[in-house]
Design a protein around this motif. Structure first.
Motif, PDB file in Angstrom:
ATOM      1  N   PHE A 129      11.805   5.955  -8.645  1.00  0.00           N
ATOM      2  CA  PHE A 129      10.767   5.041  -9.397  1.00  0.00           C
ATOM      3  C   PHE A 129       9.781   4.726  -8.173  1.00  0.00           C
ATOM      4  CE2 PHE A 129      13.525   4.531 -12.867  1.00  0.00           C
ATOM      5  CZ  PHE A 129      13.106   3.516 -13.731  1.00  0.00           C
ATOM      6  N   GLY A 130       8.706   5.112  -8.396  1.00  0.00           N
ATOM      7  CA  GLY A 130       7.559   5.283  -7.503  1.00  0.00           C
ATOM      8  C   GLY A 130       7.315   3.686  -6.856  1.00  0.00           C
ATOM      9  N   ARG A 131       7.348   2.692  -7.778  1.00  0.00           N
ATOM     10  CA  ARG A 131       7.252   1.383  -7.014  1.00  0.00           C
ATOM     11  C   ARG A 131       8.525   0.808  -6.386  1.00  0.00           C
ATOM     12  NH1 ARG A 131       7.041  -1.257 -11.921  1.00  0.00           N
ATOM     13  NH2 ARG A 131       4.811  -0.797 -12.293  1.00  0.00           N
ATOM     14  N   ASP A 132       9.657   0.743  -7.243  1.00  0.00           N
ATOM     15  CA  ASP A 132      10.887   0.478  -6.483  1.00  0.00           C
ATOM     16  C   ASP A 132      11.211   1.164  -5.118  1.00  0.00           C
ATOM     17  OD1 ASP A 132      10.832   0.140  -9.068  1.00  0.00           O
ATOM     18  OD2 ASP A 132      12.754  -0.498  -9.209  1.00  0.00           O
ATOM     19  N   THR A 133      10.916   2.748  -5.408  1.00  0.00           N
ATOM     20  CA  THR A 133      11.266   3.257  -4.144  1.00  0.00           C
ATOM     21  C   THR A 133      10.270   3.109  -2.875  1.00  0.00           C
ATOM     22  OG1 THR A 133      12.099   5.086  -5.666  1.00  0.00           O
ATOM     23  CG2 THR A 133      11.845   5.769  -3.266  1.00  0.00           C
ATOM     24  N   LEU A 134       8.990   2.789  -3.103  1.00  0.00           N
ATOM     25  CA  LEU A 134       7.995   2.304  -2.175  1.00  0.00           C
ATOM     26  C   LEU A 134       8.587   0.902  -1.405  1.00  0.00           C
ATOM     27  CD1 LEU A 134       4.786   3.673  -3.646  1.00  0.00           C
ATOM     28  CD2 LEU A 134       5.643   4.392  -1.523  1.00  0.00           C
ATOM     29  N   ILE A 135       8.853   0.144  -2.426  1.00  0.00           N
ATOM     30  CA  ILE A 135       8.984  -1.294  -1.827  1.00  0.00           C
ATOM     31  C   ILE A 135      10.237  -1.210  -1.023  1.00  0.00           C
ATOM     32  CG2 ILE A 135       9.659  -3.663  -2.449  1.00  0.00           C
ATOM     33  CD1 ILE A 135       7.622  -3.545  -4.641  1.00  0.00           C
ATOM     34  N   TYR A 152       6.431  10.280 -15.289  1.00  0.00           N
ATOM     35  CA  TYR A 152       5.335   9.475 -16.105  1.00  0.00           C
ATOM     36  C   TYR A 152       4.817   8.521 -14.934  1.00  0.00           C
ATOM     37  CZ  TYR A 152       4.102   5.563 -18.822  1.00  0.00           C
ATOM     38  OH  TYR A 152       3.310   4.778 -19.678  1.00  0.00           O
ATOM     39  N   TYR A 153       3.296   8.500 -15.289  1.00  0.00           N
ATOM     40  CA  TYR A 153       2.442   7.749 -14.355  1.00  0.00           C
ATOM     41  C   TYR A 153       2.022   6.227 -14.880  1.00  0.00           C
ATOM     42  CZ  TYR A 153       2.193  12.331 -12.051  1.00  0.00           C
ATOM     43  OH  TYR A 153       2.447  13.381 -11.483  1.00  0.00           O
ATOM     44  N   GLY A 154       2.874   5.669 -15.450  1.00  0.00           N
ATOM     45  CA  GLY A 154       2.595   4.465 -16.026  1.00  0.00           C
ATOM     46  C   GLY A 154       2.776   3.312 -14.972  1.00  0.00           C
ATOM     47  N   ASP A 174       0.268   9.529 -19.251  1.00  0.00           N
ATOM     48  CA  ASP A 174      -0.643   8.279 -18.518  1.00  0.00           C
ATOM     49  C   ASP A 174      -1.253   8.656 -17.271  1.00  0.00           C
ATOM     50  OD1 ASP A 174      -1.090   6.442 -20.631  1.00  0.00           O
ATOM     51  OD2 ASP A 174       0.570   5.413 -20.026  1.00  0.00           O
ATOM     52  N   ARG A 175      -1.453  10.090 -17.235  1.00  0.00           N
ATOM     53  CA  ARG A 175      -1.574  10.739 -15.837  1.00  0.00           C
ATOM     54  C   ARG A 175      -3.206  10.761 -15.563  1.00  0.00           C
ATOM     55  NH1 ARG A 175       0.959  15.485 -16.483  1.00  0.00           N
ATOM     56  NH2 ARG A 175      -0.805  17.017 -17.118  1.00  0.00           N
ATOM     57  N   GLU A 176      -3.849  10.534 -14.445  1.00  0.00           N
ATOM     58  CA  GLU A 176      -5.216  10.615 -14.012  1.00  0.00           C
ATOM     59  C   GLU A 176      -5.156  11.372 -12.604  1.00  0.00           C
ATOM     60  OE1 GLU A 176      -6.535   6.782 -16.631  1.00  0.00           O
ATOM     61  OE2 GLU A 176      -5.635   6.652 -14.747  1.00  0.00           O
ATOM     62  N   PRO A 177      -6.183  11.781 -12.406  1.00  0.00           N
ATOM     63  CA  PRO A 177      -6.388  12.365 -11.050  1.00  0.00           C
ATOM     64  C   PRO A 177      -6.163  11.379  -9.920  1.00  0.00           C
ATOM     65  CG  PRO A 177      -8.040  13.219 -12.295  1.00  0.00           C
ATOM     66  CD  PRO A 177      -7.421  12.239 -13.166  1.00  0.00           C
ATOM     67  N   GLY A 178      -5.217  11.489  -8.917  1.00  0.00           N
ATOM     68  CA  GLY A 178      -5.055  10.784  -7.639  1.00  0.00           C
ATOM     69  C   GLY A 178      -4.037   9.708  -7.895  1.00  0.00           C
ATOM     70  N   LYS A 179      -3.297   9.666  -8.910  1.00  0.00           N
ATOM     71  CA  LYS A 179      -2.387   8.531  -9.316  1.00  0.00           C
ATOM     72  C   LYS A 179      -1.143   8.922  -9.029  1.00  0.00           C
ATOM     73  CE  LYS A 179      -1.535   5.415 -13.112  1.00  0.00           C
ATOM     74  NZ  LYS A 179      -1.757   5.098 -14.636  1.00  0.00           N
ATOM     75  N   ILE A 180      -0.379   8.066  -8.307  1.00  0.00           N
ATOM     76  CA  ILE A 180       1.114   8.219  -8.054  1.00  0.00           C
ATOM     77  C   ILE A 180       1.921   7.785  -9.066  1.00  0.00           C
ATOM     78  CG2 ILE A 180       2.849   7.433  -6.347  1.00  0.00           C
ATOM     79  CD1 ILE A 180       0.655   9.225  -5.056  1.00  0.00           C
ATOM     80  N   PHE A 181       3.091   8.701  -9.293  1.00  0.00           N
ATOM     81  CA  PHE A 181       3.829   8.336 -10.541  1.00  0.00           C
ATOM     82  C   PHE A 181       4.602   6.991 -10.400  1.00  0.00           C
ATOM     83  CE2 PHE A 181       7.112  11.272  -8.428  1.00  0.00           C
ATOM     84  CZ  PHE A 181       8.403  10.469  -8.685  1.00  0.00           C
ATOM     85  N   HIS A 182       5.097   6.842 -11.548  1.00  0.00           N
ATOM     86  CA  HIS A 182       5.981   5.645 -11.749  1.00  0.00           C
ATOM     87  C   HIS A 182       7.412   5.841 -11.998  1.00  0.00           C
ATOM     88  CE1 HIS A 182       7.623   1.859 -13.413  1.00  0.00           C
ATOM     89  NE2 HIS A 182       7.992   2.435 -14.350  1.00  0.00           N
ATOM     90  N   GLU A 183       7.661   6.891 -12.547  1.00  0.00           N
ATOM     91  CA  GLU A 183       9.136   7.244 -12.792  1.00  0.00           C
ATOM     92  C   GLU A 183       9.329   8.659 -13.205  1.00  0.00           C
ATOM     93  OE1 GLU A 183      12.542   5.657 -16.160  1.00  0.00           O
ATOM     94  OE2 GLU A 183      10.503   4.750 -16.020  1.00  0.00           O
TER      95      GLU A 183
END
Length: 671
Positions: A264-270, A329-331, A303-312
């Motif tokens: 998970f992007g957010r969880d793993t980063l934190i 998924y990039y949400g 929900d993908r856009e150039p430069g975005k880091i993924f969520h899950e």
């Protein structure tokens, strides 16, 4: 493997053996003479193994406690289990031992909800000699298979059950070994086959054991602090993922057990940020894995856009067949800024300019996403509004459907810009300016980023501040530009990011520590004065340890040490009721309600950023920062903690010993 205290998974429960987001076993029940066994004791031995000690109940022709049963289980690339019986009665006895197995091959998204019935598509290929059960399932290009192999073979098969008919005399023992290999698509996984003397003794070649042996040693006047630290380190070891990115083997943390054993992007980063004092490898692995999947184009379904880091990232049937958007998924509106924060933090702790240069194109792409795609309001704030029919409505850390709401309980209209995402963005731009000016030698970019951060800070404090109720920050702005005026724990993240002016920090601290926000065990996600408050609502009244670790760090940043230590002390006390482990969340009931924290019903336990919380608490207690190539500590330790020694902290290519007592601290190179 998620089972009950007897080691069983009854049919119809949420338990089972899960691998790659597919449940391969949804039933695993052991009975003796058609009766369940009595639990004498059970528990995990280490992150990958468990033991269950059982006995027979009162049965016809068999008094209670005449047969002792031990189950030893090891999970890794499938499952290996040993079952041992020993008979203590006086006369010979005939026994019927039965293991009922089954599978529904449910996708992880279906386990806690009613999913598609695959029973007519599951093919059984059981071995007639009783040596194995076999279940296989195919749906288009998706294929999964599980076998239950036994030695010795069962006496007979009954539907999906293995049955052994035994005759034991006094003192006689019997045992069998069960192996559960898995087949996922083109990959085959064979469970570890070794004696239980090896399984239950820590293996020097086990990478998790090596990592645990390498973590800094903590000594403290508080036995509880040491116990929580050790438990957190062990839990973090159980959630390690190993991958290969751009030819480099890397490690990082999955989000949590049992539902989120994935990135998970957010969880793993934190978690990478929280645990940086244990070593930088996890943060590095997180940065590389997420950068390797950074979005290059637009796609509404993901929900993908150039430069975005993924969520899950998910790999189950529904995702593989394109019915769910999770590959990846990039949400997540906040993940991209958090990736930049962790890139900076990794550099501060390691001085690794090579990694910064390698990932600088990704960093610039992330900054472009923030400026060009993140601002959905057109007001200079990063927000979210899903374009996917399967997307998340809320794309901040409060990502349940009602996680963001007005004080009167109504749900805001999209797009939404939450307050903490603006704080992360502010911090990210300040940190990227530091990297631009330092290793990247681009002073013009540094100047621009600092100017953008200053402008964001000014307009944020104008648009998000709510003067009513004593003054606080709105949780967000809705699609009409209105303040979403619920009072939430998110404003503590603003302190962590540094976006709050010093003159408002005291007011924010007072709100966070008020009776409406502070339960006595931690800061609630939502004030009890708001209409939507629910102490057992996922993001609307519960207490989250990771949330509180960020809040405590933010309070200490602004000199609110007493409030920070009150949170840390409460969390340490809460851990004593759960074997020194902090769960994903617990209920927001007041401490006086039950004299102990009330569990949240479906909390992950362990969860990575909850396990990382005590490590950030420790860093906050020590006032530990990496500054200009050196470790600096400015402790303000409460007396009950006594002196603290943290030995062998890795930073800048060597190890350091930290000593702290009261307001005195010292950093020395390790011997």
């Amino acid at each position: 493997m998620f089972s009950n205290s007897a080691g069983d998974v009854p049919k119809g429960t949420i338990g089972g053996l899960v691998h790659d987001d597919t449940r391969f076993l949804d039933r695993w029940e052991l009975t003796l003479n058609d009766a369940p066994l009595l639990v004498l004791g059970s528990g995990t031995v280490d992150p990958f193994s468990a033991a269950f000690f059982l006995a027979n109940t009162d049965l016809p022709d068999l008094p209670p406690n005449r047969v002792g049963v031990r189950r030893q289980r090891f999970v890794g690339d499938g499952m290996y289990e040993r079952i041992e019986l020993r008979y203590f009665g006086s006369d010979p006895v005939d026994l019927r031992l039965r293991l009922a197995a089954g599978t529904d091959f449910a996708d992880l998204f279906e386990i806690k909800e009613s999913g598609r019935d695959r029973s007519t598509q599951i093919v059984r290929q059981h071995e007639r000699d009783g040596s194995a059960l076999c279940f296989a399932y195919r749906n288009g290009t998706y294929y999964a298979m599980v076998r239950v192999e036994t030695e010795p073979a069962a006496t007979e098969l009954e539907d999906d059950s293995l049955v052994w008919r035994l005759r034991l005399t006094r003192g006689e023992a019997w045992r069998c070994e069960l192996r559960v290999p898995l087949h996922c698509g083109d990959e085959r996984f064979q469970p570890v086959a070794r004696s239980f003397g090896d399984v239950f003794e820590r293996d020097a070649e086990d990478p998790s054991a090596r990592w645990l042996a390498s973590v800094p040693r903590l000594d403290s006047g508080s036995d509880r602090l040491v116990a929580v630290y050790r438990k957190s380190a062990a839990d973090l070891a159980s959630m390690r993922l190993e991958k290969r990115i751009w030819g480099e083997p890397v490690v990082l943390h999955a989000a949590g057990l049992p539902w989120f054993m994935t990135v998970f992007g957010r969880d793993t980063l934190i978690t990478g940020y929280q645990t940086i004092a244990l070593g930088s490898a996890m943060a590095r692995g997180t940065l590389l894995v997420l950068a390797s999947h950074q979005a290059q184009d637009h796609d509404d379904f993901t929900d993908r856009e150039p430069g975005k880091i993924f969520h899950e990232f998910r790999s189950g049937e529904l995702t593989q067949l394109g019915l769910k958007p999770y590959q990846p998924y990039y949400g997540g509106a906040d993940t991209t800024a958090l990736w930049l924060v962790v890139l900076s933090e990794h550099w501060r702790w390691t001085g690794d300019e090579e990694l910064v240069r390698k990932l600088w194109p990704n960093a610039l792409a992330a900054l472009r996403w923030i400026d060009e795609h993140g601002d959905l309001h057109g007001r200079g704030y990063v927000g979210y509004a899903t374009r996917s029919r399967e997307g998340l409505g809320n794309q901040c850390w409060r990502d349940s459907p009602d996680g963001v709401q007005f004080a009167d309980g109504t749900i805001p209209v999209l797009p939404i810009a939450t307050c903490e995402t603006q704080g992360y963005t502010y911090d990210a731009k300040i940190r990227m300016a530091e990297l631009a000016e330092g290793p990247m030698r681009d002073p013009a970019l540094a100047q621009r980023l600092r100017a953008e951060a200053a402008a964001l800070r000014e307009r944020f404090n104008r648009d998000f501040w709510v003067p009513e109720r004593g003054g606080y920050y709105a949780v967000g702005l809705d699609g009409d530009g209105r303040q979403i005026d619920s009072m939430t724990s998110n404003m503590g993240h603003l302190l962590w990011s540094g976006i709050v002016p010093p003159e408002r920090a005291r007011l924010v601290a007072a709100q966070l520590m008020s009776d409406e926000m502070f339960s006595g065990w931690g800061v609630r996600t939502l004030s009890t004065a708001d209409s939507g408050y629910n102490p057992i609502g996922y993001h609307v009244g519960t207490v989250w340890p990771h949330d509180n670790s960020i809040i405590a760090a933010g309070l200490a940043r602004y000199g609110q040490h007493e409030a920070a230590y009150r949170i840390i002390g409460a969390m340490m006390e809460a851990s004593a009721y759960s074997e020194h482990r902090l769960p994903e969340a617990f209920s927001g009931y007041d401490r006086r309600f039950g004299r102990r924290p009330v569990p949240y019903p479906t909390a992950c336990n362990p969860q990575a950023w909850a396990s990382g919380a005590p490590l950030l608490f420790l860093r906050t207690l020590l006032g530990l920062e990496a500054v200009d190539g050196r470790l600096v500590i400015e402790p303000q330790l409460p007396a009950p903690l006594g002196p603290i020694r943290l030995l062998g902290v890795p930073a800048f290519g060597r190890h350091w010993d930290l000593y702290a007592e009261g307001s005195h601290g010292e950093v020395r190179p390790s011997a």
